[in-house]
Motif scaffolding. Structure first.
Motif, PDB file in Angstrom:
ATOM      1  N   SER A 107     -13.993   5.783  -4.289  1.00  0.00           N
ATOM      2  CA  SER A 107     -15.040   6.062  -3.304  1.00  0.00           C
ATOM      3  C   SER A 107     -14.437   6.499  -1.972  1.00  0.00           C
ATOM      4  O   SER A 107     -14.908   7.450  -1.345  1.00  0.00           O
ATOM      5  CB  SER A 107     -15.916   4.824  -3.111  1.00  0.00           C
ATOM      6  OG  SER A 107     -16.878   5.040  -2.113  1.00  0.00           O
ATOM      7  N   ASP A 108     -13.371   5.819  -1.529  1.00  0.00           N
ATOM      8  CA  ASP A 108     -12.737   6.171  -0.258  1.00  0.00           C
ATOM      9  C   ASP A 108     -12.073   7.545  -0.313  1.00  0.00           C
ATOM     10  O   ASP A 108     -12.044   8.269   0.694  1.00  0.00           O
ATOM     11  CB  ASP A 108     -11.700   5.113   0.127  1.00  0.00           C
ATOM     12  CG  ASP A 108     -12.341   3.774   0.467  1.00  0.00           C
ATOM     13  OD1 ASP A 108     -13.557   3.768   0.758  1.00  0.00           O
ATOM     14  OD2 ASP A 108     -11.641   2.751   0.425  1.00  0.00           O
ATOM     15  N   LEU A 109     -11.555   7.920  -1.491  1.00  0.00           N
ATOM     16  CA  LEU A 109     -10.880   9.207  -1.637  1.00  0.00           C
ATOM     17  C   LEU A 109     -11.837  10.332  -2.027  1.00  0.00           C
ATOM     18  O   LEU A 109     -11.444  11.500  -2.049  1.00  0.00           O
ATOM     19  CB  LEU A 109      -9.772   9.105  -2.692  1.00  0.00           C
ATOM     20  CG  LEU A 109      -8.581   8.216  -2.314  1.00  0.00           C
ATOM     21  CD1 LEU A 109      -7.719   7.920  -3.532  1.00  0.00           C
ATOM     22  CD2 LEU A 109      -7.753   8.887  -1.229  1.00  0.00           C
ATOM     23  N   ASP A 110     -13.078   9.939  -2.383  1.00  0.00           N
ATOM     24  CA  ASP A 110     -14.114  10.920  -2.738  1.00  0.00           C
ATOM     25  C   ASP A 110     -13.686  11.794  -3.917  1.00  0.00           C
ATOM     26  O   ASP A 110     -13.845  13.016  -3.911  1.00  0.00           O
ATOM     27  CB  ASP A 110     -14.452  11.803  -1.530  1.00  0.00           C
ATOM     28  CG  ASP A 110     -15.782  12.540  -1.720  1.00  0.00           C
ATOM     29  OD1 ASP A 110     -16.606  12.050  -2.512  1.00  0.00           O
ATOM     30  OD2 ASP A 110     -15.967  13.607  -1.102  1.00  0.00           O
ATOM     31  N   ALA A 168      -3.632   2.255  -7.580  1.00  0.00           N
ATOM     32  CA  ALA A 168      -3.362   3.402  -6.715  1.00  0.00           C
ATOM     33  C   ALA A 168      -2.720   4.541  -7.508  1.00  0.00           C
ATOM     34  O   ALA A 168      -3.065   5.721  -7.325  1.00  0.00           O
ATOM     35  CB  ALA A 168      -2.453   2.979  -5.567  1.00  0.00           C
ATOM     36  N   ALA A 169      -1.784   4.197  -8.405  1.00  0.00           N
ATOM     37  CA  ALA A 169      -1.142   5.229  -9.223  1.00  0.00           C
ATOM     38  C   ALA A 169      -2.142   5.904 -10.157  1.00  0.00           C
ATOM     39  O   ALA A 169      -2.103   7.127 -10.360  1.00  0.00           O
ATOM     40  CB  ALA A 169      -0.002   4.612 -10.026  1.00  0.00           C
ATOM     41  N   ALA A 170      -3.052   5.110 -10.736  1.00  0.00           N
ATOM     42  CA  ALA A 170      -4.062   5.678 -11.631  1.00  0.00           C
ATOM     43  C   ALA A 170      -5.006   6.603 -10.870  1.00  0.00           C
ATOM     44  O   ALA A 170      -5.387   7.670 -11.368  1.00  0.00           O
ATOM     45  CB  ALA A 170      -4.845   4.561 -12.307  1.00  0.00           C
ATOM     46  N   GLU A 200      -2.471  10.489   0.881  1.00  0.00           N
ATOM     47  CA  GLU A 200      -3.879  10.090   0.967  1.00  0.00           C
ATOM     48  C   GLU A 200      -4.132   8.787   0.218  1.00  0.00           C
ATOM     49  O   GLU A 200      -4.793   7.874   0.728  1.00  0.00           O
ATOM     50  CB  GLU A 200      -4.775  11.195   0.394  1.00  0.00           C
ATOM     51  CG  GLU A 200      -4.795  12.472   1.229  1.00  0.00           C
ATOM     52  CD  GLU A 200      -5.578  13.578   0.552  1.00  0.00           C
ATOM     53  OE1 GLU A 200      -6.085  14.462   1.264  1.00  0.00           O
ATOM     54  OE2 GLU A 200      -5.686  13.568  -0.697  1.00  0.00           O
ATOM     55  N   VAL A 201      -3.569   8.705  -0.995  1.00  0.00           N
ATOM     56  CA  VAL A 201      -3.740   7.488  -1.782  1.00  0.00           C
ATOM     57  C   VAL A 201      -3.021   6.312  -1.109  1.00  0.00           C
ATOM     58  O   VAL A 201      -3.526   5.190  -1.076  1.00  0.00           O
ATOM     59  CB  VAL A 201      -3.220   7.699  -3.215  1.00  0.00           C
ATOM     60  CG1 VAL A 201      -3.381   6.417  -4.036  1.00  0.00           C
ATOM     61  CG2 VAL A 201      -3.950   8.848  -3.894  1.00  0.00           C
ATOM     62  N   SER A 202      -1.864   6.561  -0.553  1.00  0.00           N
ATOM     63  CA  SER A 202      -1.094   5.520   0.110  1.00  0.00           C
ATOM     64  C   SER A 202      -1.844   4.948   1.305  1.00  0.00           C
ATOM     65  O   SER A 202      -1.856   3.729   1.519  1.00  0.00           O
ATOM     66  CB  SER A 202       0.258   6.074   0.557  1.00  0.00           C
ATOM     67  OG  SER A 202       0.971   5.119   1.304  1.00  0.00           O
ATOM     68  N   ASP A 203      -2.496   5.806   2.075  1.00  0.00           N
ATOM     69  CA  ASP A 203      -3.240   5.333   3.247  1.00  0.00           C
ATOM     70  C   ASP A 203      -4.440   4.484   2.851  1.00  0.00           C
ATOM     71  O   ASP A 203      -4.758   3.491   3.514  1.00  0.00           O
ATOM     72  CB  ASP A 203      -3.695   6.531   4.082  1.00  0.00           C
ATOM     73  CG  ASP A 203      -2.531   7.259   4.734  1.00  0.00           C
ATOM     74  OD1 ASP A 203      -1.451   6.652   4.851  1.00  0.00           O
ATOM     75  OD2 ASP A 203      -2.693   8.451   5.110  1.00  0.00           O
ATOM     76  N   VAL A 204      -5.122   4.887   1.767  1.00  0.00           N
ATOM     77  CA  VAL A 204      -6.318   4.155   1.334  1.00  0.00           C
ATOM     78  C   VAL A 204      -5.950   2.820   0.692  1.00  0.00           C
ATOM     79  O   VAL A 204      -6.565   1.784   0.973  1.00  0.00           O
ATOM     80  CB  VAL A 204      -7.143   5.014   0.352  1.00  0.00           C
ATOM     81  CG1 VAL A 204      -8.204   4.180  -0.346  1.00  0.00           C
ATOM     82  CG2 VAL A 204      -7.784   6.176   1.079  1.00  0.00           C
ATOM     83  N   SER A 249       3.017   1.873  -0.620  1.00  0.00           N
ATOM     84  CA  SER A 249       4.005   2.905  -0.305  1.00  0.00           C
ATOM     85  C   SER A 249       3.967   4.033  -1.336  1.00  0.00           C
ATOM     86  O   SER A 249       3.598   3.828  -2.502  1.00  0.00           O
ATOM     87  CB  SER A 249       5.411   2.305  -0.252  1.00  0.00           C
ATOM     88  OG  SER A 249       5.815   1.892  -1.546  1.00  0.00           O
ATOM     89  N   GLU A 250       4.369   5.206  -0.917  1.00  0.00           N
ATOM     90  CA  GLU A 250       4.393   6.366  -1.819  1.00  0.00           C
ATOM     91  C   GLU A 250       5.418   6.182  -2.932  1.00  0.00           C
ATOM     92  O   GLU A 250       5.231   6.694  -4.045  1.00  0.00           O
ATOM     93  CB  GLU A 250       4.699   7.633  -1.022  1.00  0.00           C
ATOM     94  CG  GLU A 250       3.616   7.977   0.000  1.00  0.00           C
ATOM     95  CD  GLU A 250       3.950   9.238   0.767  1.00  0.00           C
ATOM     96  OE1 GLU A 250       4.548  10.149   0.173  1.00  0.00           O
ATOM     97  OE2 GLU A 250       3.615   9.310   1.963  1.00  0.00           O
ATOM     98  N   VAL A 251       6.482   5.459  -2.653  1.00  0.00           N
ATOM     99  CA  VAL A 251       7.496   5.201  -3.690  1.00  0.00           C
ATOM    100  C   VAL A 251       6.890   4.398  -4.832  1.00  0.00           C
ATOM    101  O   VAL A 251       7.108   4.698  -6.022  1.00  0.00           O
ATOM    102  CB  VAL A 251       8.696   4.451  -3.076  1.00  0.00           C
ATOM    103  CG1 VAL A 251       9.708   4.098  -4.169  1.00  0.00           C
ATOM    104  CG2 VAL A 251       9.348   5.285  -1.986  1.00  0.00           C
ATOM    105  N   THR A 252       6.115   3.375  -4.498  1.00  0.00           N
ATOM    106  CA  THR A 252       5.456   2.564  -5.533  1.00  0.00           C
ATOM    107  C   THR A 252       4.490   3.411  -6.350  1.00  0.00           C
ATOM    108  O   THR A 252       4.421   3.284  -7.580  1.00  0.00           O
ATOM    109  CB  THR A 252       4.701   1.394  -4.879  1.00  0.00           C
ATOM    110  OG1 THR A 252       5.615   0.601  -4.139  1.00  0.00           O
ATOM    111  CG2 THR A 252       4.020   0.535  -5.933  1.00  0.00           C
TER     112      THR A 252
END
Length: 328
Positions: A246-249, A281-283, A299-303, A307-310
């Motif tokens: 929902s947050d990422l639309d 987050a990865a899914a 974008e996913v990392s902020d929501v 971290s982007e590495v994870t």
């Protein structure tokens, strides 16, 4: 000679006359539920007791304990109801005490004079003091206010706040607070309640709105769960997908694809030992790419506050569990 029919042989047994009275009462109740004329069932309507078979009015002019008004929807019912608010565990006094409003206006909506405003302010001050009788109630008032503040910041529903309030009350009754801060126990109660209600928030999300550090939060949470014997199941990564999507639309198709990725990961055992927030987050990052939608790891990392590495590491593991090859 003593009559054995009225003598009790052991403690708690019922004498013969008492049994006879009970049977008589049961027969009278059965007779009251049936029509004396035809034996049909009786119903109460409009202050009268009527037989459904022959229509005989058995009793009339009964006291109707319901409201004198009618309402056809919930909104109209709330507007017409003249009773007070229901009790709630989210207030230290369960909402039973009087609360003086902050508006400096009289019953007609007119502003109060300067002298009257000063008088009302003094009344509010004394009212607040009288609402908390001892230190335990003051503790509870502060903690429940903290729970409500954090729940509002996290967007948690009312049932989670109610459960968190009950958990905190139990901790207070069992004397678990000495040596621990009110904020720490309140934060732990809210986190546990969210997990139990199936609307979990990550530890980082809860810690961000709390007034304690991560280490104290985690330590207090483990202590509260252990001492109160709370049944808290491991968080399901799928429970985070809806909020992140929902947050990422992203589209409904991408959200469905993300849930499929997580289900496949569970079947392959990839989720074991991994952070459910990281997997979710990865899914949510992988699914839009598989459905030809544009999304970035940032974008996913902020929501998700991950971290982007994870995200990259979990993303590859999800695709491998799916049987796909991650792009270079």
């Amino acid at each position: 000679m003593t009559d054995t029919s009225i003598r009790t042989t052991e403690q708690g047994s019922v004498t013969a006359p008492e049994r006879t009275e009970e049977k008589t009462d049961e027969r009278e109740q059965e007779q009251e539920r049936v029509c004396p004329e035809c034996g049909g069932d009786l119903v109460a309507e409009g202050g009268e007791t009527i037989c459904t078979e022959c229509g005989l009015v058995v009793e009339e002019d009964e006291i109707d304990r319901g409201p004198e008004w009618r309402a056809f929807d919930a909104k109209e019912k709330d507007e017409k109801s003249r009773v007070g608010a229901p009790t709630t565990k989210m207030m230290h006094d369960e909402g039973l005490s009087t609360n003086i409003g902050w508006q400096d206006k009289d019953a007609y909506g007119n502003s109060l004079s300067s002298r009257q405003r000063q008088k009302m302010q003094r009344l509010r001050t004394w009212n607040e003091r009288f609402r908390t009788r001892d230190s335990q109630e003051r503790n509870l008032k502060q903690a429940l206010g903290e729970i409500d503040r954090m729940a509002s910041a996290l967007g948690l529903p009312e049932n989670v706040r109610e459960t968190a309030s009950v958990i905190y009350r139990r901790a207070l009754e069992e004397d678990l607070l000495p040596g621990r801060s009110i904020e720490g126990v309140a934060t732990s109660s809210l986190y546990a309640a969210a997990r139990q209600a199936g609307t979990p928030r990550s530890i980082d999300e809860v810690a961000n709105v709390s007034r304690i550090d991560d280490q104290e939060f985690k330590r207090t949470y483990r202590y509260i769960v252990r001492e109160l014997g709370l049944e808290v199941q491991p968080a399901d990564p799928e429970s985070y997908v809806g909020r992140f999507a929902s947050d990422l639309d992203i589209s409904d198709e991408a959200e469905r694809r993300a849930r499929e990725l997580l289900k496949n990961a569970k079947e392959e055992g990839v989720h074991s030992g991994k952070s459910p927030v990281g997997l979710a987050a990865a899914a949510v990052y992988a699914a839009p790419l598989l459905t030809n939608e544009q999304i970035t790891q940032r974008e996913v990392s902020d929501v998700a506050d991950i971290s982007e590495v994870t995200i990259r590491n979990r993303y590859k593991e999800l695709l491998e569990a799916e049987g796909a090859i991650a792009p270079a």
